[in-house]
Design a protein around this motif. Sequence first.
Motif, PDB file in Angstrom:
ATOM      1  N   HIS A   1      59.912  29.061   7.138  1.00 19.48           N
ATOM      2  CA  HIS A   1      59.248  27.835   6.710  1.00 19.48           C
ATOM      3  C   HIS A   1      59.223  27.740   5.188  1.00 19.48           C
ATOM      4  O   HIS A   1      59.495  26.676   4.607  1.00 19.48           O
TER       5      HIS A   1
ATOM      6  N   GLY B   1      62.523  26.787   3.656  1.00 20.69           N
ATOM      7  CA  GLY B   1      62.953  25.424   3.922  1.00 20.69           C
ATOM      8  C   GLY B   1      63.801  25.294   5.180  1.00 20.69           C
ATOM      9  O   GLY B   1      64.280  24.208   5.494  1.00 20.69           O
TER      10      GLY B   1
ATOM     11  N   LEU C   1      62.728  25.662   8.191  1.00 17.87           N
ATOM     12  CA  LEU C   1      61.904  25.008   9.210  1.00 17.87           C
ATOM     13  C   LEU C   1      61.022  23.959   8.544  1.00 17.87           C
ATOM     14  O   LEU C   1      60.451  24.201   7.480  1.00 17.87           O
ATOM     15  N   THR C   2      60.904  22.816   9.179  1.00 21.45           N
ATOM     16  CA  THR C   2      59.979  21.797   8.700  1.00 21.45           C
ATOM     17  C   THR C   2      58.566  22.192   9.115  1.00 21.45           C
ATOM     18  O   THR C   2      58.371  23.124   9.901  1.00 21.45           O
ATOM     19  N   ASP C   3      57.580  21.463   8.615  1.00 18.78           N
ATOM     20  CA  ASP C   3      56.192  21.740   8.988  1.00 18.78           C
ATOM     21  C   ASP C   3      55.988  21.598  10.491  1.00 18.78           C
ATOM     22  O   ASP C   3      55.329  22.420  11.119  1.00 18.78           O
ATOM     23  N   ALA C   4      56.560  20.555  11.055  1.00 12.60           N
ATOM     24  CA  ALA C   4      56.415  20.308  12.492  1.00 12.60           C
ATOM     25  C   ALA C   4      57.101  21.403  13.305  1.00 12.60           C
ATOM     26  O   ALA C   4      56.560  21.878  14.313  1.00 12.60           O
ATOM     27  N   GLU C   5      58.299  21.825  12.896  1.00 16.48           N
ATOM     28  CA  GLU C   5      59.020  22.885  13.608  1.00 16.48           C
ATOM     29  C   GLU C   5      58.266  24.207  13.514  1.00 16.48           C
ATOM     30  O   GLU C   5      58.186  24.961  14.495  1.00 16.48           O
TER      31      GLU C   5
END
Length: 122
Positions: A18, A21, A23-27
Amino acid sequence: MAINVNIADDIQRLHELHQSGALTDAEFAQAKEKLLGQTGSGASFNQTASSSYARDEDAINQLNRFRRSKGDRWLGGICGGLGKFTGLESWIWRLIFVFFAMCVGTGMLAYLLAWIFVPEEE
């Protein structure tokens, strides 16, 4: 304890992905929720352990109700007591004990130990 360490390692890896970068916040939130949902949190683990303990205690209480029969007996009343306890006919239990006594040799020993340690019904 090993489960908590593995969970912590996996969450740390997710956090690193995360931060980089990947992974997105949602992922990240979805992966973390999925990870915690699969392994269970400490509270659900404690609830599972508690319910498992209660089931074990119920099984022990039921086993303590097993008694030798006074009315349905040929020798010690073990087969009659097993018949009442399990719902199987006592003659089936007698056949099982005879089979194990003839083939394996443990049927007589099991019967004698049960005769000694299982109390008679009142």
